[in-house]
Design a protein around this motif. Structure first.
Motif, PDB file in Angstrom:
ATOM      1  N   THR A   1      55.923  28.782 -96.085  1.00 57.40           N
ATOM      2  CA  THR A   1      56.471  28.585 -95.212  1.00 57.40           C
ATOM      3  C   THR A   1      57.861  29.493 -94.364  1.00 57.40           C
ATOM      4  O   THR A   1      57.575  30.975 -95.735  1.00 57.40           O
ATOM      5  CB  THR A   1      57.346  27.157 -95.631  1.00 57.40           C
ATOM      6  OG1 THR A   1      58.301  27.633 -97.206  1.00 57.40           O
ATOM      7  CG2 THR A   1      56.754  25.781 -95.956  1.00 57.40           C
ATOM      8  N   PRO A   2      58.278  29.173 -93.695  1.00 52.43           N
ATOM      9  CA  PRO A   2      59.392  30.371 -93.132  1.00 52.43           C
ATOM     10  C   PRO A   2      60.940  30.346 -93.601  1.00 52.43           C
ATOM     11  O   PRO A   2      60.934  29.592 -94.351  1.00 52.43           O
ATOM     12  CB  PRO A   2      59.601  30.183 -91.608  1.00 52.43           C
ATOM     13  CG  PRO A   2      59.190  28.406 -91.582  1.00 52.43           C
ATOM     14  CD  PRO A   2      58.164  28.444 -92.381  1.00 52.43           C
ATOM     15  N   PHE A   3      61.779  31.627 -93.568  1.00 55.24           N
ATOM     16  CA  PHE A   3      63.051  31.095 -93.800  1.00 55.24           C
ATOM     17  C   PHE A   3      64.309  30.599 -93.372  1.00 55.24           C
ATOM     18  O   PHE A   3      64.864  29.247 -93.772  1.00 55.24           O
ATOM     19  CB  PHE A   3      63.574  32.586 -93.887  1.00 55.24           C
ATOM     20  CG  PHE A   3      64.527  32.923 -92.425  1.00 55.24           C
ATOM     21  CD1 PHE A   3      65.336  32.236 -91.803  1.00 55.24           C
ATOM     22  CD2 PHE A   3      63.239  33.353 -91.430  1.00 55.24           C
ATOM     23  CE1 PHE A   3      66.243  33.310 -90.660  1.00 55.24           C
ATOM     24  CE2 PHE A   3      64.099  34.151 -90.257  1.00 55.24           C
ATOM     25  CZ  PHE A   3      64.788  33.661 -90.039  1.00 55.24           C
ATOM     26  N   ASN A   4      63.759  29.315 -92.022  1.00 65.00           N
ATOM     27  CA  ASN A   4      64.758  29.676 -91.134  1.00 65.00           C
ATOM     28  C   ASN A   4      64.781  28.253 -91.578  1.00 65.00           C
ATOM     29  O   ASN A   4      65.581  27.515 -91.051  1.00 65.00           O
ATOM     30  CB  ASN A   4      64.619  29.411 -89.623  1.00 65.00           C
ATOM     31  CG  ASN A   4      63.027  29.337 -88.874  1.00 65.00           C
ATOM     32  OD1 ASN A   4      62.566  28.796 -89.808  1.00 65.00           O
ATOM     33  ND2 ASN A   4      62.932  28.278 -87.638  1.00 65.00           N
ATOM     34  N   PHE A   5      63.753  26.824 -92.228  1.00 60.74           N
ATOM     35  CA  PHE A   5      63.968  25.960 -92.056  1.00 60.74           C
ATOM     36  C   PHE A   5      63.434  25.845 -93.869  1.00 60.74           C
ATOM     37  O   PHE A   5      63.047  24.956 -93.996  1.00 60.74           O
ATOM     38  CB  PHE A   5      63.324  24.720 -91.448  1.00 60.74           C
ATOM     39  CG  PHE A   5      64.222  25.062 -89.919  1.00 60.74           C
ATOM     40  CD1 PHE A   5      65.826  23.949 -90.318  1.00 60.74           C
ATOM     41  CD2 PHE A   5      64.145  25.118 -89.365  1.00 60.74           C
ATOM     42  CE1 PHE A   5      66.331  23.720 -89.160  1.00 60.74           C
ATOM     43  CE2 PHE A   5      65.100  25.325 -87.776  1.00 60.74           C
ATOM     44  CZ  PHE A   5      65.484  24.083 -87.897  1.00 60.74           C
TER      45      PHE A   5
ATOM     46  N   ALA B   1      71.155  27.091 -77.274  1.00 62.47           N
ATOM     47  CA  ALA B   1      71.182  28.905 -77.524  1.00 62.47           C
ATOM     48  C   ALA B   1      71.578  29.458 -79.075  1.00 62.47           C
ATOM     49  O   ALA B   1      71.201  29.851 -79.821  1.00 62.47           O
ATOM     50  CB  ALA B   1      71.203  29.114 -76.050  1.00 62.47           C
ATOM     51  N   CYS B   2      72.798  29.264 -79.127  1.00 55.20           N
ATOM     52  CA  CYS B   2      73.189  29.414 -80.084  1.00 55.20           C
ATOM     53  C   CYS B   2      73.306  28.726 -81.530  1.00 55.20           C
ATOM     54  O   CYS B   2      73.707  29.416 -82.309  1.00 55.20           O
ATOM     55  CB  CYS B   2      75.061  29.713 -79.856  1.00 55.20           C
ATOM     56  SG  CYS B   2      75.590  30.426 -78.681  1.00 55.20           S
ATOM     57  N   GLY B   3      72.919  27.428 -81.182  1.00 53.23           N
ATOM     58  CA  GLY B   3      73.018  27.019 -82.689  1.00 53.23           C
ATOM     59  C   GLY B   3      72.167  27.358 -83.965  1.00 53.23           C
ATOM     60  O   GLY B   3      71.345  28.086 -83.628  1.00 53.23           O
ATOM     61  N   ALA B   4      72.861  27.423 -85.079  1.00 56.98           N
ATOM     62  CA  ALA B   4      71.414  28.248 -86.466  1.00 56.98           C
ATOM     63  C   ALA B   4      71.892  29.565 -85.575  1.00 56.98           C
ATOM     64  O   ALA B   4      70.519  30.331 -86.519  1.00 56.98           O
ATOM     65  CB  ALA B   4      70.426  27.565 -86.715  1.00 56.98           C
ATOM     66  N   ALA B   5      72.069  29.843 -84.938  1.00 54.65           N
ATOM     67  CA  ALA B   5      72.392  31.679 -84.258  1.00 54.65           C
ATOM     68  C   ALA B   5      70.845  32.035 -84.246  1.00 54.65           C
ATOM     69  O   ALA B   5      70.679  33.287 -83.947  1.00 54.65           O
ATOM     70  CB  ALA B   5      72.289  32.378 -86.054  1.00 54.65           C
ATOM     71  N   GLY B   6      70.254  30.937 -83.562  1.00 60.78           N
ATOM     72  CA  GLY B   6      69.076  31.099 -82.757  1.00 60.78           C
ATOM     73  C   GLY B   6      68.084  30.727 -83.108  1.00 60.78           C
ATOM     74  O   GLY B   6      67.299  31.754 -82.725  1.00 60.78           O
ATOM     75  N   GLN B   7      68.420  31.171 -84.585  1.00 63.93           N
ATOM     76  CA  GLN B   7      67.249  30.961 -85.282  1.00 63.93           C
ATOM     77  C   GLN B   7      66.047  29.416 -85.537  1.00 63.93           C
ATOM     78  O   GLN B   7      66.137  29.383 -86.707  1.00 63.93           O
ATOM     79  CB  GLN B   7      67.700  31.934 -86.681  1.00 63.93           C
ATOM     80  CG  GLN B   7      67.968  33.239 -86.654  1.00 63.93           C
ATOM     81  CD  GLN B   7      68.700  33.796 -87.956  1.00 63.93           C
ATOM     82  OE1 GLN B   7      68.186  34.022 -88.498  1.00 63.93           O
ATOM     83  NE2 GLN B   7      69.633  32.528 -88.501  1.00 63.93           N
TER      84      GLN B   7
ATOM     85  N   ALA C   1      66.537  41.626 -89.633  1.00 63.34           N
ATOM     86  CA  ALA C   1      66.395  40.364 -87.848  1.00 63.34           C
ATOM     87  C   ALA C   1      67.159  40.644 -87.281  1.00 63.34           C
ATOM     88  O   ALA C   1      68.253  40.940 -85.944  1.00 63.34           O
ATOM     89  CB  ALA C   1      66.762  39.293 -88.944  1.00 63.34           C
ATOM     90  N   LYS C   2      69.092  41.321 -88.065  1.00 64.71           N
ATOM     91  CA  LYS C   2      70.072  41.502 -87.488  1.00 64.71           C
ATOM     92  C   LYS C   2      69.307  43.525 -86.078  1.00 64.71           C
ATOM     93  O   LYS C   2      70.539  42.885 -84.917  1.00 64.71           O
ATOM     94  CB  LYS C   2      71.766  42.007 -87.674  1.00 64.71           C
ATOM     95  CG  LYS C   2      72.544  42.495 -86.832  1.00 64.71           C
ATOM     96  CD  LYS C   2      73.982  42.694 -88.073  1.00 64.71           C
ATOM     97  CE  LYS C   2      74.629  43.239 -87.077  1.00 64.71           C
ATOM     98  NZ  LYS C   2      76.310  43.544 -88.015  1.00 64.71           N
TER      99      LYS C   2
ATOM    100  N   PHE D   1      65.387  35.339 -81.240  1.00 63.20           N
ATOM    101  CA  PHE D   1      65.484  34.360 -82.177  1.00 63.20           C
ATOM    102  C   PHE D   1      67.186  35.441 -83.309  1.00 63.20           C
ATOM    103  O   PHE D   1      67.262  35.466 -84.426  1.00 63.20           O
ATOM    104  CB  PHE D   1      64.461  35.492 -83.498  1.00 63.20           C
ATOM    105  CG  PHE D   1      64.165  33.599 -84.115  1.00 63.20           C
ATOM    106  CD1 PHE D   1      63.433  32.457 -84.119  1.00 63.20           C
ATOM    107  CD2 PHE D   1      64.205  34.109 -85.411  1.00 63.20           C
ATOM    108  CE1 PHE D   1      62.864  31.741 -84.483  1.00 63.20           C
ATOM    109  CE2 PHE D   1      63.865  32.519 -86.930  1.00 63.20           C
ATOM    110  CZ  PHE D   1      63.482  31.618 -86.064  1.00 63.20           C
ATOM    111  N   GLY D   2      67.008  34.797 -81.570  1.00 65.75           N
ATOM    112  CA  GLY D   2      69.426  35.326 -81.995  1.00 65.75           C
ATOM    113  C   GLY D   2      69.990  34.161 -80.960  1.00 65.75           C
ATOM    114  O   GLY D   2      69.829  34.025 -80.603  1.00 65.75           O
ATOM    115  N   PRO D   3      71.222  34.607 -81.022  1.00 62.08           N
ATOM    116  CA  PRO D   3      71.856  33.762 -79.736  1.00 62.08           C
ATOM    117  C   PRO D   3      72.162  34.603 -79.006  1.00 62.08           C
ATOM    118  O   PRO D   3      73.383  35.198 -78.665  1.00 62.08           O
ATOM    119  CB  PRO D   3      73.379  33.954 -80.529  1.00 62.08           C
ATOM    120  CG  PRO D   3      73.243  34.829 -81.521  1.00 62.08           C
ATOM    121  CD  PRO D   3      72.305  35.470 -82.008  1.00 62.08           C
TER     122      PRO D   3
END
Ligand code: NAD
Length: 497
Positions: free
Chosen positions: A148-152, A274-280, A328-329, A384-386
């Protein structure tokens, strides 16, 4: 001393014997929260062997009993909902509402898995020949694995193991090494719900542990969620090893805005998606296609996006959190720079944003590009960003063609007040999940999560009826019972061919 994350192997909570540990950091501060192990080869083998042995008894536990345990689990997840969300917020940086949503969307799958007796019903046709009946039954596969991935870190493990184990399988979970504490808590509650401890094993690590899973002869099926290159590797290697594989991968989701849409709804929804969860989010809106007169709404979209301030998850005013890691940033910042270089118009630039009290966080502010074209890297790559890319189209047909030419097919949406436009869009679009005046159309678990094209490799999707098919085999029985007066032509070979 830094806390070491344990694993669940063969019914025991164990500390890995590995020598290399992976730091898990708070993305708002870079402080090391704990260290996750790179499970040793022996530990992975032990987990799979234990799951294989457990399958021999677990598969015979009545499905009603397995489903009842899942009801207890669902109850425990609800009871600990906020506590899990706190663990999740701490290691992902997600704002608290989002963290709670992550847990809740997983609880809904556990709820659905508790309906397994009816989901596992087979089919019957009586009298396919004289005195002969044919019926099908659904049986579990054996040991299944999840990567599984990090985002959820709550929702996605819960897409997998609840469905797999209530079908009668045992499960080996390898969660993301970036946020292993949330899935560990999910596993603890799973055991507390009364499931035998060896039914679910949790190991940690990265590439090497995944490759061991892919090549392990005792694993029958693999569920993966993550990025496209890793998804392609998982699907190719897993199927090459003759395993059943479902691999959910990256995305580039478009929202089409027709000029007859409700403008306020569009502006609020587009900025949030677009921005929710930093776009991730794999269902984040990263491209807005403004059709005709809707192109005049750009100032309002910019104004709304500028209001979406990132911040620490403990602050209720934070609309979203930091990106998961400095890497990621950097990747998002590099893509923003590339977009500028390629000639897109950078209306909002989120680089260099500082958040009071958190100078080391992986922050990126809302970023908005207009005049984007389909040959630019910011259009082709999952950022994968906002970051929202705005493209113009003269007609709905042009928008549909653009989306269908994009290789991804996870989610898309149209905002319009025209039923005819919506109907045309839903019919012609080559994307697996479509929203009509809904920006992020993630289906509830009695449907399935149905990404298409480069966003999904496999046949059967996550949760819903498709997950039951993925985690089971169908056995079809043709039966004849002799009676004294049965006619001769009942012999199956004579009649069914
Ligand atoms: P990732 O591909 O980097 O990691 C996913 C998993 O694969 C992790 O468990 C990781 O340990 C493992 N892994 C990483 N590199 C590997 C390698 N070289 N070989 C074998 N295994 C490897 O993904 P991520 O960054 O954790 O998650 C973000 C990605 O997931 C985004 O692309 C997003 O779109 C996608 N995603 C897709 C969906 C969907 O349903 N389609 C849902 C959520 C996330």
């Amino acid at each position: 001393m830094t806390r070491k994350v344990s694993m669940f192997i063969d019914g025991e909570e164990v500390t890995s014997q590995c020598t290399q540990w992976i730091p898990v950091t708070d993305p708002a501060t870079q402080e090391v929260i704990c260290e996750a192990p790179n499970a040793t080869t022996e530990e992975v083998n032990r987990a799979v062997a234990s799951a294989k042995k457990a399958f021999e008894t677990w598969k015979n536990v009545p499905v009603t009993k397995r489903a009842r345990m899942m009801l207890t689990y669902q109850h425990l997840l609800k009871k600990h909902h906020d506590e899990i969300a706190e663990i999740l917020a701490e290691e992902t940086g997600k704002n608290f509402e989002d963290a709670k949503g992550d847990v809740w969307r997983g609880i809904e799958v556990a709820e659905h898995a508790a309906n397994m007796p009816s989901l596992m019903m087979g089919e019957t046709v009586e009298n396919v020949a004289n005195g002969v009946d044919t019926y099908s039954m659904i049986q579990p596969l054996g040991v299944c694995a999840g990567i599984t991935p990090f985002n959820f870190p709550a929702m996605i493990p819960l897409w997998m193991f609840p469905m797999a184990v209530v079908c009668g399988n045992t499960f080996v979970l390898k969660p993301s090494e970036q946020d292993p504490n949330t899935p560990m808590r999910l596993a603890e509650l799973f055991y507390e719900a009364g499931f035998p401890k060896d039914v679910l094993q949790v190991i940690h690590g990265g590439k090497d542990q995944v490759n061991q899973i892919l090549n392990h002869e005792d694993i029958e099926a693999i569920s993966f969620v993550g990025s496209v290159p890793v998804g392609e590797h998982i699907y190719k290697t897993g199927t090459d090893n003759l395993k059943r594989v479902q691999a959910f991968a990256g995305a580039k989701n478009h929202m089409v805005v027709m000029p007859d849409a409700n403008k306020n709804q569009v502006i609020n929804n587009i900025a949030g998606a677009a921005c929710g969860a930093a776009g991730q989010r794999c269902m984040a809106i990263s491209v807005a296609v403004l059709v005709g007169e809707a192109q005049n709404w750009i100032d309002e979209i910019k104004g709304k996006m500028a209001e979406m301030k990132p911040g620490h998850w403990k602050k209720p005013e934070s609309f979203y959190g930091p990106l998961i890691s400095p890497q990621a940033k950097q990747k998002v910042e590099a893509l923003i720079a590339q977009g500028e270089k390629e000639g897109a118009n950078l209306l909002l630039d989120g680089r260099g944003l500082e958040v009071d009290g958190y100078p080391n966080g992986n922050w990126i502010g809302p970023t908005l590009f207009t005049d984007v074209t389909t040959d630019m890297e910011i259009y082709k790559t999952e950022i994968f960003g906002p970051v929202l890319c705005v493209i113009s189209a003269d007609t709905l047909e042009e928008a549909i063609e653009m989306i269908n030419d994009n290789p991804y097919g996870n989610g898309t949406s149209i905002f319009t007040s025209s039923g005819a436009a919506a109907r045309k869009f839903q019919h012609e679009i080559k994307v697996g999940q479509v929203g009509i005046n809904i920006p992020i159309p993630v289906p509830l678990p009695f449907f399935s999560f149905t990404g298409w094209r480069k966003s999904f490799y496999g046949d059967q999707h996550a949760y819903g009826k498709q997950a039951v098919r993925f985690y089971t085999e169908t056995k079809t029985v043709t039966a004849r019972w002799f009676e004294d007066d049965i006619p001769d032509d009942a012999a199956p070979n004579a009649t069914i061919n």
